[in-house]
Design a protein around this motif. Structure first.
Motif, PDB file in Angstrom:
ATOM      1  N   GLU A  89     -21.180  37.350 -65.238  1.00  0.00           N
ATOM      2  CA  GLU A  89     -20.980  36.503 -65.455  1.00  0.00           C
ATOM      3  C   GLU A  89     -21.943  34.907 -64.217  1.00  0.00           C
ATOM      4  O   GLU A  89     -22.594  34.436 -64.798  1.00  0.00           O
ATOM      5  CB  GLU A  89     -19.972  35.602 -65.531  1.00  0.00           C
ATOM      6  N   ALA A  90     -21.072  35.351 -62.990  1.00  0.00           N
ATOM      7  CA  ALA A  90     -21.667  34.785 -61.933  1.00  0.00           C
ATOM      8  C   ALA A  90     -23.329  34.726 -61.700  1.00  0.00           C
ATOM      9  O   ALA A  90     -23.646  34.130 -61.942  1.00  0.00           O
ATOM     10  CB  ALA A  90     -21.221  35.259 -61.232  1.00  0.00           C
ATOM     11  N   GLY A  91     -23.700  35.943 -61.848  1.00  0.00           N
ATOM     12  CA  GLY A  91     -25.370  36.200 -61.521  1.00  0.00           C
ATOM     13  C   GLY A  91     -26.176  35.525 -62.574  1.00  0.00           C
ATOM     14  O   GLY A  91     -27.188  35.411 -62.935  1.00  0.00           O
ATOM     15  N   ARG A  92     -25.522  35.133 -64.457  1.00  0.00           N
ATOM     16  CA  ARG A  92     -26.331  34.704 -65.266  1.00  0.00           C
ATOM     17  C   ARG A  92     -25.902  33.594 -64.802  1.00  0.00           C
ATOM     18  O   ARG A  92     -27.019  32.787 -64.890  1.00  0.00           O
ATOM     19  CB  ARG A  92     -25.494  35.472 -66.406  1.00  0.00           C
ATOM     20  N   ILE A  93     -25.369  32.523 -64.645  1.00  0.00           N
ATOM     21  CA  ILE A  93     -24.855  31.843 -64.236  1.00  0.00           C
ATOM     22  C   ILE A  93     -25.872  30.984 -63.166  1.00  0.00           C
ATOM     23  O   ILE A  93     -26.494  29.948 -63.337  1.00  0.00           O
ATOM     24  CB  ILE A  93     -23.426  31.262 -64.372  1.00  0.00           C
ATOM     25  N   LEU A  94     -26.058  31.652 -61.974  1.00  0.00           N
ATOM     26  CA  LEU A  94     -27.368  31.833 -61.404  1.00  0.00           C
ATOM     27  C   LEU A  94     -28.135  31.329 -61.268  1.00  0.00           C
ATOM     28  O   LEU A  94     -29.033  30.906 -61.038  1.00  0.00           O
ATOM     29  CB  LEU A  94     -26.634  32.056 -59.009  1.00  0.00           C
ATOM     30  N   GLU A  95     -28.891  32.351 -62.558  1.00  0.00           N
ATOM     31  CA  GLU A  95     -30.320  32.536 -63.248  1.00  0.00           C
ATOM     32  C   GLU A  95     -30.248  31.214 -63.582  1.00  0.00           C
ATOM     33  O   GLU A  95     -31.268  30.626 -63.229  1.00  0.00           O
ATOM     34  CB  GLU A  95     -30.195  33.703 -63.832  1.00  0.00           C
ATOM     35  N   GLU A  96     -29.531  30.679 -64.191  1.00  0.00           N
ATOM     36  CA  GLU A  96     -29.405  29.957 -65.076  1.00  0.00           C
ATOM     37  C   GLU A  96     -29.849  28.840 -64.012  1.00  0.00           C
ATOM     38  O   GLU A  96     -30.600  27.241 -64.612  1.00  0.00           O
ATOM     39  CB  GLU A  96     -28.704  29.601 -66.636  1.00  0.00           C
ATOM     40  N   LEU A  97     -28.644  27.660 -63.626  1.00  0.00           N
ATOM     41  CA  LEU A  97     -28.859  26.949 -62.347  1.00  0.00           C
ATOM     42  C   LEU A  97     -29.988  27.437 -62.614  1.00  0.00           C
ATOM     43  O   LEU A  97     -31.064  26.053 -61.874  1.00  0.00           O
ATOM     44  CB  LEU A  97     -27.855  27.618 -61.475  1.00  0.00           C
ATOM     45  N   PHE A  98     -30.683  27.871 -61.250  1.00  0.00           N
ATOM     46  CA  PHE A  98     -31.797  28.841 -60.811  1.00  0.00           C
ATOM     47  C   PHE A  98     -32.837  28.024 -61.504  1.00  0.00           C
ATOM     48  O   PHE A  98     -34.256  26.774 -61.070  1.00  0.00           O
ATOM     49  CB  PHE A  98     -32.642  29.557 -60.581  1.00  0.00           C
ATOM     50  N   GLU A  99     -33.037  28.309 -62.831  1.00  0.00           N
ATOM     51  CA  GLU A  99     -33.729  27.865 -63.994  1.00  0.00           C
ATOM     52  C   GLU A  99     -34.036  26.712 -64.158  1.00  0.00           C
ATOM     53  O   GLU A  99     -35.016  25.966 -64.342  1.00  0.00           O
ATOM     54  CB  GLU A  99     -34.109  29.248 -65.052  1.00  0.00           C
ATOM     55  N   SER A 100     -33.223  26.398 -64.395  1.00  0.00           N
ATOM     56  CA  SER A 100     -32.844  24.445 -64.606  1.00  0.00           C
ATOM     57  C   SER A 100     -33.604  23.860 -63.129  1.00  0.00           C
ATOM     58  O   SER A 100     -34.115  22.723 -63.411  1.00  0.00           O
ATOM     59  CB  SER A 100     -30.931  23.985 -64.490  1.00  0.00           C
ATOM     60  N   PHE A 101     -33.049  24.445 -62.554  1.00  0.00           N
ATOM     61  CA  PHE A 101     -33.834  23.229 -60.730  1.00  0.00           C
ATOM     62  C   PHE A 101     -35.106  23.634 -61.096  1.00  0.00           C
ATOM     63  O   PHE A 101     -36.032  22.248 -60.841  1.00  0.00           O
ATOM     64  CB  PHE A 101     -33.729  23.671 -59.980  1.00  0.00           C
ATOM     65  N   ILE A 102     -35.843  24.487 -60.926  1.00  0.00           N
ATOM     66  CA  ILE A 102     -37.344  25.148 -61.190  1.00  0.00           C
ATOM     67  C   ILE A 102     -38.101  23.874 -62.398  1.00  0.00           C
ATOM     68  O   ILE A 102     -39.178  23.812 -61.799  1.00  0.00           O
ATOM     69  CB  ILE A 102     -37.388  26.720 -61.051  1.00  0.00           C
ATOM     70  N   GLY A 103     -36.996  23.989 -63.195  1.00  0.00           N
ATOM     71  CA  GLY A 103     -37.586  23.291 -64.163  1.00  0.00           C
ATOM     72  C   GLY A 103     -37.620  21.688 -63.535  1.00  0.00           C
ATOM     73  O   GLY A 103     -39.041  20.923 -64.077  1.00  0.00           O
ATOM     74  N   ILE A 104     -36.667  21.522 -62.691  1.00  0.00           N
ATOM     75  CA  ILE A 104     -36.352  19.613 -62.534  1.00  0.00           C
ATOM     76  C   ILE A 104     -38.011  19.819 -61.644  1.00  0.00           C
ATOM     77  O   ILE A 104     -39.137  18.535 -61.874  1.00  0.00           O
ATOM     78  CB  ILE A 104     -35.741  19.105 -62.439  1.00  0.00           C
ATOM     79  N   ILE A 105     -38.301  20.859 -61.049  1.00  0.00           N
ATOM     80  CA  ILE A 105     -39.050  20.964 -59.855  1.00  0.00           C
ATOM     81  C   ILE A 105     -40.438  20.817 -60.173  1.00  0.00           C
ATOM     82  O   ILE A 105     -41.331  19.960 -59.179  1.00  0.00           O
ATOM     83  CB  ILE A 105     -39.124  21.834 -58.724  1.00  0.00           C
ATOM     84  N   LYS A 106     -40.500  21.261 -61.244  1.00  0.00           N
ATOM     85  CA  LYS A 106     -41.937  22.003 -61.662  1.00  0.00           C
ATOM     86  C   LYS A 106     -42.697  20.504 -62.452  1.00  0.00           C
ATOM     87  O   LYS A 106     -43.692  19.598 -62.421  1.00  0.00           O
ATOM     88  CB  LYS A 106     -42.490  22.596 -62.631  1.00  0.00           C
ATOM     89  N   GLN A 107     -41.467  19.662 -63.182  1.00  0.00           N
ATOM     90  CA  GLN A 107     -42.100  18.566 -63.529  1.00  0.00           C
ATOM     91  C   GLN A 107     -42.409  17.521 -62.771  1.00  0.00           C
ATOM     92  O   GLN A 107     -43.174  16.781 -63.089  1.00  0.00           O
ATOM     93  CB  GLN A 107     -41.364  18.012 -64.692  1.00  0.00           C
ATOM     94  N   ARG A 108     -41.520  17.418 -61.384  1.00  0.00           N
ATOM     95  CA  ARG A 108     -42.209  16.429 -60.404  1.00  0.00           C
ATOM     96  C   ARG A 108     -42.850  16.849 -59.649  1.00  0.00           C
ATOM     97  O   ARG A 108     -44.029  15.844 -59.946  1.00  0.00           O
ATOM     98  CB  ARG A 108     -40.760  16.298 -59.245  1.00  0.00           C
TER      99      ARG A 108
END
Length: 196
Positions: A83-102
């Protein structure tokens, strides 16, 4: 950024007026306030984006605390680790999405910088012309996570304890009120013209 913070506090205080004479769960109110302010100062975003990220960070903290002291099987992952691994992956993808938008906005010419918030400053460091001074995307994400999580808990606790102490020690409250009003009066009084 400061006007947005002041505006959010004013909105909260107006809401509190409707609770006059009633009990308010200030910890929850301050939790929401700090979440909104940190979301805005880190990402220049709204409460929704910030809440999603904070919820994921909160789940990771909870899983970590529940796993602390447990004997771990190095071969088989526990359900908590999965579960922690899944959440960390989702968190990473959320940040990457925000970064890529910028980054897209800058590359497309829609913006001449990465933003005036904390993430924008980190992205400036990531895109530094000096390759030796650059920070990695992972470092950008880790800094945002740290700022978000530590800042949120710290601000919420600080505000809650301050409110509690002022409520218990009314003499402190009155002293601070006088200091504030005196400070405000000095700023409002018109300045005398210079007599040189």
């Amino acid at each position: 950024m400061l006007p947005a913070m002041v505006g959010r506090v004013e909105t909260m205080l107006k809401t509190w007026k409707s609770y006059e004479g009633k009990e308010i769960e200030v910890y929850e109110e301050f939790k929401l306030l700090s979440l909104e302010i940190i979301s805005n100062s880190v990402f220049g975003s709204d409460y929704t984006t910030g809440k999603h990220i904070f919820d994921m960070l909160d789940k990771i903290a909870y899983i970590s605390s529940m796993s602390h002291g447990k004997i771990r099987n190095p071969i088989i992952e526990s359900s908590e680790e999965i579960e922690a691994g899944r959440i960390l992956e989702e968190l990473f993808e959320s940040f990457i999405g925000i970064i890529k938008q910028r980054e897209y906005k800058v590359k497309a010419g829609q913006s001449d910088n990465f933003g005036g918030d904390f993430l924008g400053s980190l992205l400036e460091g990531h895109h530094n012309a000096d390759k030796e001074a650059r920070i990695s995307v992972d470092e950008v994400i880790e800094e945002c996570k740290s700022f978000y999580f530590a800042g949120h808990k710290t601000v919420t606790s600080l505000l809650s304890w301050s409110m509690y102490l002022l409520a218990v020690h009314t003499d402190w409250q009155k002293k601070q009120e006088r200091k504030f009003l005196n400070s405000l009066a000095k700023k409002i009084q018109p300045q005398k013209p210079f007599q040189g």
